[in-house]
Design a protein around this motif. Structure first.
Motif, mmCIF file in Angstrom:
data_model
loop_
_atom_site.group_PDB
_atom_site.id
_atom_site.type_symbol
_atom_site.label_atom_id
_atom_site.label_comp_id
_atom_site.label_asym_id
_atom_site.label_seq_id
_atom_site.Cartn_x
_atom_site.Cartn_y
_atom_site.Cartn_z
ATOM 1 N N LEU A 1 0.851 -1.181 0.000
ATOM 2 C CA LEU A 1 0.000 0.000 0.000
ATOM 3 C C LEU A 1 0.888 1.233 0.000
ATOM 4 N N VAL A 2 0.514 2.238 -0.780
ATOM 5 C CA VAL A 2 1.246 3.504 -0.767
ATOM 6 C C VAL A 2 0.262 4.641 -0.497
ATOM 7 N N PRO A 3 0.764 5.747 0.039
ATOM 8 C CA PRO A 3 -0.141 6.805 0.502
ATOM 9 C C PRO A 3 -0.691 7.688 -0.602
ATOM 10 N N ILE A 4 -1.874 8.210 -0.326
ATOM 11 C CA ILE A 4 -2.544 9.207 -1.150
ATOM 12 C C ILE A 4 -2.775 10.430 -0.270
ATOM 13 N N TRP B 1 -4.908 5.467 1.310
ATOM 14 C CA TRP B 1 -3.981 4.458 0.812
ATOM 15 C C TRP B 1 -4.550 3.792 -0.433
ATOM 16 N N ALA B 2 -3.659 3.337 -1.296
ATOM 17 C CA ALA B 2 -4.050 2.579 -2.481
ATOM 18 C C ALA B 2 -3.016 1.493 -2.710
ATOM 19 N N ARG B 3 -3.419 0.467 -3.403
ATOM 20 C CA ARG B 3 -2.504 -0.649 -3.673
ATOM 21 C C ARG B 3 -1.511 -0.263 -4.768
ATOM 22 N N TYR B 4 -0.256 -0.633 -4.546
ATOM 23 C CA TYR B 4 0.792 -0.445 -5.552
ATOM 24 C C TYR B 4 0.987 -1.763 -6.282
ATOM 25 N N ASP B 5 0.814 -1.736 -7.598
ATOM 26 C CA ASP B 5 1.045 -2.934 -8.400
ATOM 27 C C ASP B 5 2.327 -2.831 -9.209
ATOM 28 N N ASP B 6 2.519 -1.716 -9.888
ATOM 29 C CA ASP B 6 3.770 -1.477 -10.602
ATOM 30 C C ASP B 6 3.872 0.005 -10.931
ATOM 31 N N GLY C 1 4.558 16.919 -5.465
ATOM 32 C CA GLY C 1 5.530 16.209 -6.284
ATOM 33 C C GLY C 1 5.557 14.708 -6.056
ATOM 34 N N LEU C 2 4.548 14.184 -5.383
ATOM 35 C CA LEU C 2 4.485 12.749 -5.105
ATOM 36 C C LEU C 2 3.956 11.992 -6.317
ATOM 37 N N HIS C 3 4.097 10.664 -6.248
ATOM 38 C CA HIS C 3 3.534 9.790 -7.277
ATOM 39 C C HIS C 3 2.581 8.817 -6.590
ATOM 40 N N GLU C 4 1.375 8.729 -7.134
ATOM 41 C CA GLU C 4 0.329 7.918 -6.506
ATOM 42 C C GLU C 4 -0.287 6.968 -7.515
#
Length: 199
Positions: A75-78, A89-94, A104-107
């Motif tokens: 999981l990575v933050p939003i 939070w959202a799931r990171y797949d690739d 400047g974040l990546h979501e």
């Protein structure tokens, strides 16, 4: 490190800006390597909360790829609009699923899981500007993570910093949430030892 939080933040940011690109790349590679030999079980049924490094932050997407390659659900933050609040939070797949976002974040573009999703994490990797061996973590100052990890009471909290950013002592406030571990490129996972209570 001595000084106020803001003074330490300024010093760390200046050092990070001056850090050569090849040194940052080696550090990112080393951090990704530690994902396969951590003190925690990082396998197919484990949920880990992490972050997508940006700018001069230690690490890279390779760290996340190492986790997903072992079957870990990452999981990575939003960061929601408005004033600082607990992170979504959202799931990171690739890396292909990431889009540019606030600060400047990546979501990831997938479903939002809500602020309470982090409570399912067994391990939470936290960005930091510096960390003390006592467990004090110095963040950027907005308090997003301190607000968020209160619900991850069962998780191992790991601050990720460069080797020279792991120090003996840092300024702290009562609301700061301590970490259990610090991860550095050269030293790997270091268990924190809280300072003895003077009272």
């Amino acid at each position: 490190m001595t000084g106020t939080k803001d003074e330490v933040r300024a010093a760390v940011r200046a050092t990070r800006r001056a850090r050569p690109a090849d040194e940052r790349a080696r550090a990112a590679q080393d951090l990704a390597g530690w994902m396969t030999c951590s003190p925690f079980r990082l396998e197919y049924d484990v949920v880990v909360a992490a972050y997508v490094p940006t700018g001069t932050e230690p690490g890279s997407r390779a760290m996340l790829e190492a986790l997903t390659g072992q079957g870990v659900r990452v999981l990575v933050p939003i960061v929601a609009p408005g004033p600082p609040a607990p992170l979504d939070w959202a799931r990171y797949d690739d890396a292909d699923t990431l889009t540019s976002a606030r600060f400047g974040l990546h979501e990831p573009g997938g479903d939002r899981l809500g602020p309470d999703a982090v409570a399912k994490a067994a391990v939470v990797f936290l960005p930091a500007l510096a960390a003390a061996r006592t467990g004090v973590r110095l963040g950027r100052g907005a308090g997003y993570y301190d607000r968020s990890i209160a619900t991850a009471s069962a998780a191992e909290l790991v601050a990720v910093v460069y080797d020279d950013e792991l120090v003996d002592d840092l300024p702290a406030d009562p609301h700061d949430v301590p970490v259990d571990w610090v991860l550095t490129p050269g030293g790997g996972f270091v268990r924190c030892e809280p300072a003895a209570d003077d009272n």
